[in-house]
Write an enzyme that holds these catalytic residues in place. Structure first.
Site, mmCIF file in Angstrom:
data_model
loop_
_atom_site.group_PDB
_atom_site.id
_atom_site.type_symbol
_atom_site.label_atom_id
_atom_site.label_comp_id
_atom_site.label_asym_id
_atom_site.label_seq_id
_atom_site.Cartn_x
_atom_site.Cartn_y
_atom_site.Cartn_z
ATOM 1 N N GLU A 98 52.283 31.646 48.046
ATOM 2 C CA GLU A 98 51.781 30.610 49.107
ATOM 3 C C GLU A 98 50.357 30.858 49.222
ATOM 4 O OE1 GLU A 98 52.344 29.064 53.407
ATOM 5 O OE2 GLU A 98 54.048 29.633 52.530
ATOM 6 N N GLU B 216 44.304 26.914 57.759
ATOM 7 C CA GLU B 216 45.185 26.653 58.951
ATOM 8 C C GLU B 216 44.514 26.715 60.136
ATOM 9 O OE1 GLU B 216 49.583 28.119 58.324
ATOM 10 O OE2 GLU B 216 48.431 29.370 57.490
#
Length: 697
Positions: free
Chosen positions: A142, A147
C-alpha cells in the site's frame, strides 16, 4: 489509508527525508489522467465505487457509510468533489477506485487537491496492489501518497504498508502545509524499483528505500490501483476529546459537512515510444475530432492532416482538435524530443452514410478482387453474367471456411440495419450451407444464437434475395458490433458441425442495405412443369408468409415478353394451363400482396429446345464436322468442359432419335436417320446448355 489496524511492528526499517525541489526527469510522459472535466458522476470508464460501511468500518472503525449519491460524490466545475454529510447523526461519504480498470507499475502519480477542514476528517489519496484479492493485505503493498487527519491540521503524511510494517506503520514521514484547506496543492509519489519518494508541491519530504528488498519489505514490483476517499473518525481519524463510550467516533459535533476537492490525477512514466490515438472512422465533415500523441515533457509537435481537414486547436502541442472533410486520409505527427525525431500516423476512414430507401454496397458488375480474402478452403472467383461466381472446395468444415468482403469505406448501418443478399446456387452437391456475418472496424463480429443463415436455401438456379435485420446485433454485448462502423461481410461456407466437405458453386449478384425488411413478398421458387398431350401443369414452392395470390405468366420466347394468363389463390401451389405442350410455351410465376409483386420465379418450358442458359450457337469450345452432314457427324469438345447430357432436336423443338456414342473424353459420334433439315444438338453442362446448329442434307 490503512485498511486494517494492527499494533506497532517490532521490525523497524531505516527511513530518511531529504529535501529536494524537482521531480524525476525520467518520468516525462503523461500516460494516464483524469481531469474531472464535465459534470455529474465520476467517469465510469476509470472509476468504481466502494459502498457501505465495510466490515468494521473498512477495518478502521470509521463511522461513515460510503455511497454513490451525488450529494456525496460528483464532478463539478472541473473538480471531483467528495462531500461527507451528517444527517440525523449518521455520516455518509464516498470512496472511488480504479481497481480492475487502471493500474500501473513504477512512475510518478500526482493528485492536485484541496483538503477538508474539521476535527474527525480523514481524507486520503493512495494506492493498493492489484494482488490484494490473491495475496491479501498487507502482502499486496500500500502506498499512501497523502493522508491528513483533521485533529492535526496541516500535517501531511506519506506512508507505506508492507508485511514487515503495517497498521500503525513506521514507514512514514510528514510535512506541514498551512493552507491545506484553502488552496490546492500537488501531492505526489515517485515509484521506481529502488525507492518510493513523497512530495508536496514538488518538495521531497520522505524517501522509502530499504537496503534489503524482499516480499516483506518491498511488495512494490507489481501493479497498483488508485483510491480516493474521505473517511470520518476511525482508528486514526478520530479525535479523542470527542469520543463517546470508547468508540472511535471522535468528530467535532459542530461539524455537519466536510468537502474534499481533487482537481486532477495524473500518472507519468518514462517515454518509450511515440503513440497516437484518435478516431479511425469518422463521418463526412465531422467536427471537433481529437487526436492525441504521447504527451512528453519538453517535446515539440508538428501535425499534418489531409486536404479538406482543418486543425482548429492544439497545433504544436500533443493534442489537436480537427474539423474533418469529405475524404479519407492520414493524420501524422512528428515529435521532437531533445533533437530526436519520432513519427507516427493513423489512417482515418470516412464512414459511408446511406440515403434513400436502399444503399448498394456491391453489385458485382466487375470482380472486386482487391476486396476479397478467403481461408479454410479453396475459393475461385470469376465473373459470370453480371454476378460473382464462387467455386469452392472445402476439405474440413471445422476449419471455418469463409470469404471476407471488405468494404471500401466503413458503412453506417444504424439507420439501415437490413442486409439484402442476392445469391443463387444449383446446389448440385445437395450440401450448400451459407451464413453471412458483419464485422466492424474494431474487429468485432456478429454471431449469437441469432445469425443470418441462408435458410431455407433456394437452389433452383436463379437469384434469390435473402433479408436479415441486424439491429439487435448492434451494441456492445456479446456477439454485437458497432453498427455505425461496419467494415466487412463474412460469408461462411459449408462450416461447422452442419457443414460437409466437398465442392460446389454459388453466385453473388448484390449486397444492399435497407431501412427495413420489404413488405413485398418473396418470389416463388423451384417452379417445375409436367405435361400431358393437351395440358401443362406448373408446381412451385412458396417462400412468403404475406402473399395474397400468385400470378402466372407465359411467353413464347425466353427473352419474353411474358403475359399474365391467370391469378390463383394464396394457398395454391399449382396451376394447369390447358394448352398442348407442342405449342412451346415458357412459364414464370410471381407472388403478390397489397404492397406489391415479387420478382419472377425460375423459368420452365414445355419444350427443352426453348431453354438455353448459354445460347451459344457459335461457341468455339464445341465444333461439329462435317456440317452440313448426311446424318452422321462428330462433336469435338474442349476437354475442360463437363458434358452431363446430349440431346437432338428438330427446328420445331421435338426431340428426335439419334445414336450418340462417347468415343473419347472430348469426342462424340452422332448418327441419325432424320429427314433433311435444320437440327439442334444440345450439350448440357453444369453451367447451362450449349446449342450447336446441324444441317442435314
Amino acid at each position: 489509508m490503512r485498511i486494517l489496524y494492527k499494533g506497532l511492528t517490532a521490525f523497524m526499517l531505516l527511513c530518511f527525508a531529504v529535501p529536494a525541489f524537482s521531480q524525476n526527469p525520467g518520468f516525462n510522459e503523461l500516460v494516464w489522467h483524469d481531469e474531472f472535466e464535465g459534470e455529474g458522476a465520476p467517469n465510469p470508464t476509470y472509476w468504481n465505487y466502494d459502498l457501505g460501511t465495510g466490515q468494521g468500518g473498512w477495518g478502521n472503525n470509521e463511522v461513515q457509510s460510503y455511497t454513490n449519491q451525488s450529494s456525496n460524490i460528483r464532478r463539478s466545475n472541473g473538480k471531483l468533489v467528495i462531500e461527507a454529510n451528517k444527517n440525523n447523526g449518521a455520516w455518509t461519504s464516498a470512496r472511488i477506485k480504479t481497481q480492475g480498470k487502471y493500474s500501473f507499475t513504477y512512475g510518478r502519480i500526482e493528485f492536485r487537491a484541496k483538503l477538508p477542514k474539521g476535527s474527525g476528517t480523514w481524507p486520503a489519496l493512495w494506492m493498493l496492489g492489484e494482488s490484494i484479492n490473491t495475496k491479501g493485505w498487507p502482502a499486496c503493498g500500500e502506498i499512501d501518497v497523502m493522508e491528513h487527519v483533521g485533529r492535526d491540521p496541516g500535517k501531511i503524511h506519506g506512508t507505506l504498508h508492507t508485511p514487515s510494517s503495517y497498521g500503525n506503520t513506521v514507514n512514514t514521514n510528514s510535512t506541514m502545509v498551512s493552507d491545506y484547506g484553502d488552496s490546492f496543492h500537488v501531492y505526489a509519489a515517485e515509484w521506481t524499483p529502488e525507492a518510493i519518494k513523497f512530495y508536496v508541491d514538488n518538495n521531497l519530504f520522505y524517501t522509502y528505500a530499504p537496503a534489503n528488498k524482499d516480499a516483506a519489505t518491498w511488495p512494490f514490483n507489481d501493479p497498483q490501483f488508485i483510491i480516493i476517499n474521505l473517511a470520518m473518525g476511525g482508528n486514526w481519524g478520530s479525535d479523542t476529546k470527542y469520543e463517546t463510550n470508547g468508540q472511535k467516533n471522535g468528530i467535532d459535533p459542530a461539524l455537519t459537512t466536510a468537502r474534499f476537492e481533487v482537481d486532477y490525477v495524473r500518472v507519468y512514466q518514462g517515454f518509450q515510444e511515440l503513440k497516437l490515438n484518435g478516431p479511425t472512422t469518422v463521418t463526412p465533415n465531422a467536427q471537433n475530432l481529437s487526436f492525441k500523441a504521447s504527451q512528453v515533457t519538453g517535446a515539440s509537435y508538428t501535425w499534418e492532416v489531409p486536404v479538406g481537414a482543418t486543425i482548429i486547436s492544439g497545433a504544436g502541442t500533443s493534442e489537436i482538435k480537427v474539423n474533418w472533410g469529405e475524404t479519407s486520409g492520414q493524420v501524422r505527427v512528428q515529435m521532437d524530443l531533445d533533437g530526436q525525431l519520432y513519427n507516427k500516423e493513423i489512417n482515418v476512414n470516412i464512414t459511408q452514410s446511406p440515403n434513400g430507401e436502399a444503399f448498394m454496397i456491391e453489385d458485382f458488375s466487375s470482380l472486386p478482387t482487391a476486396k476479397l480474402t478467403s481461408s479454410g478452403g479453396t475459393f475461385n472467383f470469376s465473373q459470370a453474367d453480371g454476378a460473382m461466381k464462387v467455386d469452392y472446395q472445402v476439405p474440413d468444415p471445422n476449419a471455418l471456411p469463409q470469404i471476407v468482403y471488405t468494404l471500401t469505406e466503413p458503412l453506417n448501418m444504424s439507420g439501415y440495419p437490413v442486409l439484402a443478399a442476392t445469391i443463387k446456387t444449383k446446389n448440385e452437391s445437395g450440401t450448400v450451407l451459407l451464413r453471412l456475418d458483419l464485422k466492424d472496424t474494431a474487429g468485432k463480429t456478429t454471431g449469437t444464437s441469432t445469425v443470418f443463415n441462408l435458410t431455407p436455401l433456394i437452389d433452383d438456379g436463379e437469384h434469390f434475395t435473402y433479408y436479415f435485420d441486424y439491429s439487435n446485433l448492434f451494441g456492445t454485448g456479446s456477439g454485437q458490433i458497432d453498427g455505425t462502423k461496419v467494415k466487412q461481410i463474412r460469408i461462411l461456407v459449408n462450416y461447422g458441425i452442419l457443414g460437409s466437405a466437398g465442392n460446389d458453386s454459388f453466385w453473388i449478384d448484390q449486397f444492399r442495405v435497407l431501412q427495413r425488411t420489404p413488405s413485398v413478398p418473396n418470389r416463388p421458387s423451384h417452379l417445375t412443369l409436367s405435361k400431358t398431350s393437351n395440358s401443362v401443369t406448373l408446381n412451385w414452392q412458396d417462400n412468403a408468409t404475406n402473399e395474397e395470390s400468385f400470378r402466372i405468366f407465359r411467353a413464347t420466347l425466353q427473352a419474353g415478353p411474358f403475359t399474365e394468363i391467370a391469378t390463383v389463390a394464396a394457398n395454391a401451389r399449382a396451376y394447369t394451363d390447358a394448352v398442348s405442350p407442342e405449342n412451346g410455351y415458357l412459364y414464370k410465376v410471381k407472388t403478390t400482396n397489397s404492397n406489391g409483386t415479387s420478382e419472377f420465379s425460375n423459368l420452365v418450358a414445355s419444350s427443352e429446345s426453348l431453354l438455353s442458359i448459354k445460347d451459344q450457337f457459335n461457341n468455339d469450345q464445341v465444333m461439329v464436322y462435317p456440317n452440313p452432314s448426311t446424318g452422321e457427324f462428330s462433336v469435338l469438345i474442349n476437354s475442360a468442359l463437363k458434358i452431363t447430357g446430349t440431346h437432338f432436336f428438330n427446328s420445331l423443338g421435338k426431340e428426335v432419335v439419334a445414336s450418340i456414342s462417347q468415343i473419347t473424353a472430348s469426342l462424340l459420334q452422332v448418327k441419325t436417320n432424320a429427314a433433311p433439315g435444320l437440327y439442334f444438338c444440345h450439350l448440357h453442362t453444369p453451367d447451362g446448355i450449349i446449342i450447336k446448329r446441324i444441317l442435314i442434307i
